[in-house]
Structures are given as structure tokens and as C-alpha cells.
Design a protein around this motif. Structure first.
Motif, PDB file in Angstrom:
ATOM      1  N   SER A  37       0.800  -1.222   0.000  1.00  0.00           N
ATOM      2  CA  SER A  37       0.000   0.000   0.000  1.00  0.00           C
ATOM      3  C   SER A  37       0.840   1.283   0.000  1.00  0.00           C
ATOM      4  O   SER A  37       0.517   2.232  -0.738  1.00  0.00           O
ATOM      5  N   TRP A  40       1.753   2.167  -3.584  1.00  0.00           N
ATOM      6  CA  TRP A  40       0.631   2.672  -4.377  1.00  0.00           C
ATOM      7  C   TRP A  40       0.257   4.085  -3.950  1.00  0.00           C
ATOM      8  O   TRP A  40      -0.026   4.950  -4.782  1.00  0.00           O
ATOM      9  N   CYS A  41       0.294   4.338  -2.654  1.00  0.00           N
ATOM     10  CA  CYS A  41      -0.041   5.675  -2.165  1.00  0.00           C
ATOM     11  C   CYS A  41       0.961   6.713  -2.655  1.00  0.00           C
ATOM     12  O   CYS A  41       0.586   7.824  -3.059  1.00  0.00           O
ATOM     13  N   GLU A  44       0.341   6.911  -6.636  1.00  0.00           N
ATOM     14  CA  GLU A  44      -0.986   7.265  -7.155  1.00  0.00           C
ATOM     15  C   GLU A  44      -1.962   7.731  -6.084  1.00  0.00           C
ATOM     16  O   GLU A  44      -2.668   8.722  -6.255  1.00  0.00           O
ATOM     17  N   GLY A  45      -2.053   6.985  -4.996  1.00  0.00           N
ATOM     18  CA  GLY A  45      -3.126   7.196  -4.032  1.00  0.00           C
ATOM     19  C   GLY A  45      -3.127   8.550  -3.370  1.00  0.00           C
ATOM     20  O   GLY A  45      -4.194   9.156  -3.167  1.00  0.00           O
ATOM     21  N   ASP A  46      -1.941   9.060  -2.991  1.00  0.00           N
ATOM     22  CA  ASP A  46      -1.878  10.375  -2.337  1.00  0.00           C
ATOM     23  C   ASP A  46      -2.428  11.459  -3.250  1.00  0.00           C
ATOM     24  O   ASP A  46      -3.157  12.358  -2.816  1.00  0.00           O
ATOM     25  N   ARG A  48      -4.628  11.142  -5.497  1.00  0.00           N
ATOM     26  CA  ARG A  48      -6.083  10.992  -5.625  1.00  0.00           C
ATOM     27  C   ARG A  48      -6.824  11.297  -4.325  1.00  0.00           C
ATOM     28  O   ARG A  48      -8.047  11.374  -4.320  1.00  0.00           O
ATOM     29  N   SER A  50      -6.920   9.222  -1.811  1.00  0.00           N
ATOM     30  CA  SER A  50      -7.586   7.961  -1.483  1.00  0.00           C
ATOM     31  C   SER A  50      -7.613   7.733   0.024  1.00  0.00           C
ATOM     32  O   SER A  50      -6.603   7.918   0.706  1.00  0.00           O
ATOM     33  N   GLN A  52      -7.492   5.022   1.397  1.00  0.00           N
ATOM     34  CA  GLN A  52      -6.543   3.939   1.665  1.00  0.00           C
ATOM     35  C   GLN A  52      -5.223   4.486   2.199  1.00  0.00           C
ATOM     36  O   GLN A  52      -4.497   3.782   2.914  1.00  0.00           O
ATOM     37  N   CYS A  53      -4.930   5.738   1.872  1.00  0.00           N
ATOM     38  CA  CYS A  53      -3.641   6.326   2.224  1.00  0.00           C
ATOM     39  C   CYS A  53      -3.685   7.191   3.471  1.00  0.00           C
ATOM     40  O   CYS A  53      -2.683   7.810   3.834  1.00  0.00           O
ATOM     41  N   THR A  99     -10.175   0.076  -0.737  1.00  0.00           N
ATOM     42  CA  THR A  99     -11.341   0.894  -1.059  1.00  0.00           C
ATOM     43  C   THR A  99     -12.409   0.045  -1.742  1.00  0.00           C
ATOM     44  O   THR A  99     -12.091  -0.940  -2.423  1.00  0.00           O
TER      45      THR A  99
END
Length: 212
Positions: A37, A40-41, A44-46, A48, A50, A52-53, A99
Motif C-alpha cells: 500500500s 501505491w499511495c 498514485e493514491g496520495d 487521488r 484515497s 486507503q492512504c 477501497t
């Protein structure tokens, strides 16, 4: 001769075979993909925003997906008579997938090719995920480290007796450890991966971020 050479070159340059719209339930094995994770954060995730992050999420290895696979290539977006998952189903998968949106996407692209109902697909994915011993040592990191991708593979093999190196592959992206991918039979037993799946990251200094 030139025509023959051009044909040979075109075949060699084509990547792993992928098929959209194939018949649901017709595949050879699964690939269980576990994503780190923090990677990915960071990638991409940060950006967005998300959930998840979020620092409170405490995600390490999350379930990216359970993918039907051919011996060479993979099906996707198969026609299916099964009903799509409800919001409740996708929400219930967020504890291991990060998510609900990822849970929906994985069903829409890969789950429809399993031949299972949405509920059965998610149950199967959770069963496969829960059967993996995810090395606890990675949760103990308190700062970023660089290490050979091979170290990640060896940690998974040590934590899961019975696995062999050709059943698992570690991927990298943008110089970071990205995913651990395990090949499983339809009965969820570890099996050797096809040649287009076993493409280990050979980086000797891949970045590995700690859980936030």
C-alpha cells in the motif's frame, strides 16, 4: 524474405497475450496479487486523496486482485450473466482491498471471468488472501529502506512453507517494490506460474516505504 522477417518481428514484439470478452470460467489458474500500500499511495493514491492512504488506515499488503489467468495471457471483461456486486459487497471488501472502488473494478475486469457470482468471487478472493502469511517484519519498518527485490521474495517463501520460487513473483514500479504475486490453482493451491507471469523485479536497490 523481408515479409517473413517482418512477421517474425511482429510476433516477437507483441507482449503477453490478453483477451477481452472471453468465455467466463474458462481459464487455467489464478494470480493472487498483493500490493504494498505505501508504494501505491506514493505513486498514485496520495494524489487521488484515497482513503486507503490515510495515516489511520494502517495498510501494508492489500489485495489488489484475484485474476483468472491462461497458461499464456489472461481474460478480462468477460460477458457474464451474474449480477454485479452491491455497494454493500464492495464496501465489505475494503478492509483487505483498501477501497470499495478497487473491489468494484476487480470484479468488473477480472471477477466476471471467474465464472463465479460476485459474492462467491469475493469470498474466494478473501479465502486466498487470508491463506497467505504476510511477513510481519515489513510492518516493523520505521523508515524507508532500499533493498533487493529478492529479499521480499525470500521473506514470503520463508513465511509460507511449501511455496517454491516459481510460484511467486515480486514486481517493481518506478524504482519501488510494488507487488507480490502468487499463482494458485482453481482450488487455491500454490502452483508454478506461467512464463508471462514470472518476471521478477531484479532491482538491487528498490525503495520500500514503511507503513504510515
Amino acid at each position: 524474405m523481408r515479409i517473413l522477417l517482418a512477421l517474425v518481428m511482429s510476433v516477437c514484439l507483441v507482449g503477453p497475450a490478453r483477451a477481452d470478452g472471453e468465455r467466463a470460467g474458462e481459464f487455467d489458474y489464478y494470480v493472487l496479487s498483493l500490493s504494498w500500500s505505501p508504494t501505491w499511495c506514493a505513486l498514485e493514491g496520495d494524489r487521488r486523496g484515497s482513503p486507503q492512504c490515510d495515516a489511520s488506515a494502517d495498510f501494508g499488503w492489500v489485495l489488489h486482485g484475484l485474476w483468472p489467468q491462461y497458461d499464456r495471457g489472461w481474460p478480462s471483461f468477460c460477458p457474464s450473466a451474474e449480477r454485479p456486486p452491491s455497494r454493500g459487497m464492495t464496501r465489505d471488501m475494503a478492509d483487505i482491498m483498501g477501497t470499495p472502488g478497487l473491489a468494484w473494478h476487480q470484479w468488473n475486469k477480472h471477477g466476471v471471468c471467474s465464472g463465479l457470482s460476485a459474492r462467491a468471487y469475493y469470498d474466494t478472493a478473501r479465502q486466498a488472501f487470508d491463506a497467505v502469511n504476510r511477513p510481519e517484519i515489513f510492518r516493523a519498518l520505521d523508515k524507508p529502506v532500499t533493498l533487493p527485490a529478492k529479499v521480499i521474495e525470500e521473506a514470503f517463501l520463508e513465511a509460507n512453507p511449501g511455496w517454491e520460487p516459481d510460484m511467486l513473483t515480486i514486481t517493481c514500479k518506478a524504482g519501488r517494490i510494488q507487488e507480490a504475486r502468487l499463482c494458485l490453482s482453481k482450488e487455491l493451491e500454490p502452483v508454478p506460474c506461467g512464463r508471462d507471469v514470472v518476471r521478477d523485479c531484479r532491482a538491487t536497490d528498490a525503495l520500500f516505504d514503511p507503513i504510515r
